[in-house]
Design a protein around this motif. Sequence first.
Motif, PDB file in Angstrom:
ATOM      1  N   ILE A 254       0.839  -1.205   0.000  1.00  0.00           N
ATOM      2  CA  ILE A 254       0.000   0.000   0.000  1.00  0.00           C
ATOM      3  C   ILE A 254       0.871   1.252   0.000  1.00  0.00           C
ATOM      4  N   VAL A 255       1.928   1.227   0.793  1.00  0.00           N
ATOM      5  CA  VAL A 255       2.857   2.369   0.827  1.00  0.00           C
ATOM      6  C   VAL A 255       3.513   2.564  -0.536  1.00  0.00           C
ATOM      7  N   ALA A 256       3.879   1.468  -1.189  1.00  0.00           N
ATOM      8  CA  ALA A 256       4.504   1.569  -2.512  1.00  0.00           C
ATOM      9  C   ALA A 256       3.583   2.272  -3.497  1.00  0.00           C
ATOM     10  N   GLN A 257       2.312   1.898  -3.466  1.00  0.00           N
ATOM     11  CA  GLN A 257       1.337   2.529  -4.356  1.00  0.00           C
ATOM     12  C   GLN A 257       1.201   4.019  -4.049  1.00  0.00           C
ATOM     13  N   ALA A 258       0.956   4.326  -2.782  1.00  0.00           N
ATOM     14  CA  ALA A 258       0.702   5.720  -2.406  1.00  0.00           C
ATOM     15  C   ALA A 258       1.929   6.594  -2.604  1.00  0.00           C
ATOM     16  N   ARG A 259       3.083   6.130  -2.136  1.00  0.00           N
ATOM     17  CA  ARG A 259       4.286   6.959  -2.197  1.00  0.00           C
ATOM     18  C   ARG A 259       4.684   7.266  -3.644  1.00  0.00           C
ATOM     19  N   SER A 260       4.546   6.282  -4.525  1.00  0.00           N
ATOM     20  CA  SER A 260       4.912   6.504  -5.926  1.00  0.00           C
ATOM     21  C   SER A 260       4.007   7.543  -6.580  1.00  0.00           C
ATOM     22  N   VAL A 261       2.708   7.472  -6.284  1.00  0.00           N
ATOM     23  CA  VAL A 261       1.778   8.446  -6.869  1.00  0.00           C
ATOM     24  C   VAL A 261       2.030   9.833  -6.287  1.00  0.00           C
ATOM     25  N   PHE A 262       2.252   9.916  -4.993  1.00  0.00           N
ATOM     26  CA  PHE A 262       2.551  11.216  -4.382  1.00  0.00           C
ATOM     27  C   PHE A 262       3.844  11.818  -4.941  1.00  0.00           C
ATOM     28  N   ALA A 263       4.845  10.970  -5.151  1.00  0.00           N
ATOM     29  CA  ALA A 263       6.107  11.459  -5.707  1.00  0.00           C
ATOM     30  C   ALA A 263       5.880  12.047  -7.099  1.00  0.00           C
TER      31      ALA A 263
END
Length: 448
Positions: A254-263
């Motif tokens: 979940i963090v991978a998904q969110a962090r990549s989109v936020f970046a």
Amino acid sequence: MATDIQIAQFLDAAARGDLNKLTALVCQYDFLINEHGENGWTALMHGARNGHCNIVEYLLETGCDKSLANEAGQTALDIAKFWGHTHIVNLLAYSKMCSPSSPSSTSEDLACYFSRTFLDKMSQKRTDSEWLKSKQLHPSTVYIVFSDLSPLVTPVADEHDPEKHLIKLCRFGIEDVKELLANPETVLIFLGAESKPPQEYLKGNNIFDEQIVWFALNSSDVSIEKFRSKFAECYFVVSAMPGLLQLAEEEAGIVAQARSVFAWHTRYSFCPTCGSETKIEEAGYKRTCLKTDCPSLRGIHNTSYPRVDPVVIMLVIHPDGNQCLLGRQKRFPSKMFSCLAGFIEPGETIEDAVRREVEEESGIKVGHVQYIACQPWPMPSSLMIGCLAIAVSTEIKVDKTEIEEAHWFSRQQVAEVLSNSDSSFFVPPQQAIAYQLIKHWISKHSNL
């Protein structure tokens, strides 16, 4: 049943190295793969005899039987050895490791961290603004909070190992994050809904309304004290290692998904096409230019959607099959060695990128390349494409720019490092795909 003419054409194409003809015949008559002609010679044997690496590689990838022998009792490997075609010998000798049909080449048994999640992304709902709005206000909805791409977490105990440090995402409801949502600088994205057992989807017609959905928000203006009333020891994780690697695997996804989109959002505030400001749409998965005549508004453009940067990471195997190549960058911790890696360039295949990067960084030439598994790596938004590669040269000449040191390590050395019985060097943690590639080679190919 193949005709004599079809077999003759197939074997002739293999002997001449005519891959286009060979491919066309296989597409039309796939039963030709293991057919033999005079003296029991197969297409694989003809390719091996004449040094046609592309023919041998193609036939192996399409599932031909390399164990077949001709009337003289020779296999394709025997023939390649006799004629001194070293590259083909390598392909045939190690094709068990590289064969796409081999169970050992699948990614099912590779624990690729950041790649698992219990959420259904439900991308079909990203354009349903009414549904998204209702879910944002629903009391069952889960919010996770980021500050400058760092997720808010809290320590948890490991019931199996009290000495082990683990963390979990802090989960909030709408009342906890209302103030942050009111801030115009906050970026909100829809992550998906908690997956349900199949039988649950058979109950009623309002399954979307019954599911618990997750959102993530990112802001540079977050007061952590506000959240400590609910999670007394909460803090923002600011680094990948060891920070994010302490998450449970499903939360890491979940963090991978969110962090990549936020970046992506932090880098695409302005339109890459015309430079105008953009607005967020589709639940955080699209940025639309505000300039009405911008070319990006006509058609579908990859500049409008989150990007993923493909990176090859490869474990290079020595021609003898019993050593692997590991290197270290200057930024690595002392004594750490890892697989070589590099970004794929435009117009480049995975195989070409592996060969180019390995030669650029270590001076080693690579022949056969086999994809093994991949791993999302949200630092900031890479996709690590894990491969095994067979070296056709052995002299190491590091570039001293990206790689400061590289060596051939024996199977025994690497196995001892993985079992913690050798401390002369170490490899990345098990959450990294580099570790998984090394472990895969050690555990699956001990007979080489």
